[in-house]
Design a protein around this motif. Structure first.
Motif, PDB file in Angstrom:
ATOM      1  N   SER A  19       1.017  -1.104  -0.159  1.00 20.08           N
ATOM      2  CA  SER A  19       0.265   0.163   0.059  1.00 20.08           C
ATOM      3  C   SER A  19       1.057   1.521  -0.242  1.00 20.08           C
ATOM      4  N   GLY A  45      -1.278  -2.896  14.207  1.00 24.72           N
ATOM      5  CA  GLY A  45      -2.413  -2.748  12.626  1.00 24.72           C
ATOM      6  C   GLY A  45      -1.780  -2.976  10.890  1.00 24.72           C
ATOM      7  N   ALA A  47      -1.940  -4.196   8.884  1.00 26.62           N
ATOM      8  CA  ALA A  47      -2.268  -5.320   7.478  1.00 26.62           C
ATOM      9  C   ALA A  47      -3.223  -3.668   6.126  1.00 26.62           C
ATOM     10  N   PRO A  48      -2.523  -3.663   4.499  1.00 24.71           N
ATOM     11  CA  PRO A  48      -1.879  -5.387   4.244  1.00 24.71           C
ATOM     12  C   PRO A  48      -0.301  -5.312   4.687  1.00 24.71           C
ATOM     13  N   SER A  50       2.004  -3.277   4.134  1.00 24.04           N
ATOM     14  CA  SER A  50       3.662  -2.734   3.392  1.00 24.04           C
ATOM     15  C   SER A  50       4.645  -1.881   5.138  1.00 24.04           C
ATOM     16  N   TRP A  51       3.698  -1.483   6.131  1.00 18.82           N
ATOM     17  CA  TRP A  51       5.266  -0.619   6.823  1.00 18.82           C
ATOM     18  C   TRP A  51       6.004  -2.177   7.060  1.00 18.82           C
ATOM     19  N   PHE A  68       0.733  -7.796  13.172  1.00 17.16           N
ATOM     20  CA  PHE A  68       0.171  -8.258  13.668  1.00 17.16           C
ATOM     21  C   PHE A  68      -1.324  -7.367  13.551  1.00 17.16           C
ATOM     22  N   ASP A  69      -2.741  -7.520  12.282  1.00 22.12           N
ATOM     23  CA  ASP A  69      -3.996  -7.232  12.654  1.00 22.12           C
ATOM     24  C   ASP A  69      -4.724  -7.620  12.901  1.00 22.12           C
ATOM     25  N   LEU A  70      -6.006  -7.277  13.029  1.00 18.80           N
ATOM     26  CA  LEU A  70      -6.883  -7.419  13.084  1.00 18.80           C
ATOM     27  C   LEU A  70      -7.652  -8.754  12.003  1.00 18.80           C
ATOM     28  N   LYS A  71      -7.132  -7.715  11.052  1.00 22.41           N
ATOM     29  CA  LYS A  71      -7.270  -8.353   9.313  1.00 22.41           C
ATOM     30  C   LYS A  71      -6.599  -9.690   9.249  1.00 22.41           C
ATOM     31  N   GLY A  87      -5.124 -11.050  15.243  1.00 27.77           N
ATOM     32  CA  GLY A  87      -5.322 -10.584  16.460  1.00 27.77           C
ATOM     33  C   GLY A  87      -5.508  -8.553  16.762  1.00 27.77           C
ATOM     34  N   ASP A  88      -6.111  -9.485  17.959  1.00 24.78           N
ATOM     35  CA  ASP A  88      -6.677  -8.061  17.926  1.00 24.78           C
ATOM     36  C   ASP A  88      -5.465  -7.498  19.048  1.00 24.78           C
ATOM     37  N   LEU A  89      -5.714  -5.998  19.256  1.00 23.12           N
ATOM     38  CA  LEU A  89      -4.609  -5.148  19.842  1.00 23.12           C
ATOM     39  C   LEU A  89      -5.218  -5.729  21.470  1.00 23.12           C
ATOM     40  N   ARG A  90      -6.098  -5.279  21.245  1.00 24.48           N
ATOM     41  CA  ARG A  90      -6.725  -5.560  22.886  1.00 24.48           C
ATOM     42  C   ARG A  90      -6.765  -7.426  23.795  1.00 24.48           C
ATOM     43  N   MET A 109      -2.134   1.425  12.799  1.00 19.10           N
ATOM     44  CA  MET A 109      -3.368   1.535  13.551  1.00 19.10           C
ATOM     45  C   MET A 109      -4.367   2.685  13.434  1.00 19.10           C
ATOM     46  N   LEU A 127      -7.716   3.856  20.627  1.00 21.45           N
ATOM     47  CA  LEU A 127      -7.008   3.026  20.974  1.00 21.45           C
ATOM     48  C   LEU A 127      -5.859   3.133  20.973  1.00 21.45           C
TER      49      LEU A 127
END
Ligand SMILES: C[S@@+](CC[C@H](N)C(=O)[O-])C[C@H]1O[C@@H](n2cnc3c(N)ncnc32)[C@H](O)[C@@H]1O
Length: 221
Positions: A19, A45, A47-48, A50-51, A68-71, A87-90, A109, A127
């Motif tokens: 991205s 956070g 996804a997709p 690029s970082w 990691f990301d929710l997606k 995964g979710d940060l929380r 994120m 967040l």
């Protein structure tokens, strides 16, 4: 404005980034030198991805990036020193991230935007507070944190909290970020050592009179 967006989109495609967000991290690193070869980096956070691509290239084969990301993030084609999880940060635990704190934590994120700027901004700030709640366990003392926030009414308090936790924290808007966008990146350097208990008088004769650094502890709702 569309031309500017198309420019970054075409650049990302030409360079093989997932991205155009890649250019924001490239610019942050060029100006602020947050990444170095050999470091362990957590990309929150991601996804997709690029970082994760950019960070993995800078830290090199002696370093590693965990994203990691929710997606779900497609691992195909990522460098060998990058690992991705869903995964979710929380909810995610340090053990799932490798079990030991990182040298650098990056967070691009963002909540799903709703078109209600003040609600979006408040969700973004929440967040970021949730990230700060976890940072003492995820980042080593002396480490660097970069996070994105939608600038708005909650921003000064977020920056104040970050400044209490790090020796230095400043907002930065990379050129690849749209001018009309409210997104801002906070670059926080040298995480202060976290203490569960205030220092005793034996450790530091001034300890009783000295207030604890502001900013530790949960402030999220
Ligand atoms: C702007 S995108 C990140 C782009 C990414 N830096 C890149 O370069 O490809 C923001 C991401 O934050 C993620 N996100 C939002 N809330 C999250 C949460 N609670 N836990 C993990 N990821 C989250 C979203 O799913 C979204 O993919």
């Amino acid at each position: 404005m569309k031309e500017v967006q198309d420019h970054w989109f075409r650049e990302a495609k030409a360079k093989g980034y997932r991205s155009r967000a890649a250019f924001k991290l490239i610019e942050i690193d060029r100006r602020k030198r947050v990444l170095r070869p050999g470091q362990r980096v957590l990309d929150v956070g991601a996804a997709p991805g690029s970082w994760t691509q950019v960070a993995a290239a800078i830290v090199g084969s002696r370093g590693e990036v965990v994203g990691f990301d929710l997606k779900a993030i497609d691992p195909a084609g990522l460098p060998a020193n990058a690992r991705v999880l869903t995964g979710d940060l929380r909810e995610i635990e340090l053990d799932a991230l490798g079990g030991r704190p990182f040298d650098v934590v990056l967070s691009d994120m963002a909540p799903d935007t709703t078109g209600d700027p003040s609600g979006d901004q408040a969700r973004s700030a929440r967040l970021c507070h949730e990230l700060l709640d976890r940072i003492g366990g995820w980042l080593r003392p002396g480490g660097t944190l970069v996070y994105k926030v939608f600038e708005g009414g909650d921003y000064p308090e977020l920056l104040r909290r970050t400044t209490g936790m790090f020796e230095k924290a400043k907002g930065f808007k990379p050129p690849a970020s749209r001018q009309e966008s409210v997104e801002m990146y906070v670059i926080a350097e040298r995480l202060r050592a976290q203490r569960d208990e205030p220092p005793t008088a034996n450790e530091d004769p001034n300890a009783i009179a000295r207030p604890r650094p502001r900013g530790w502890g949960s402030q999220s709702s």
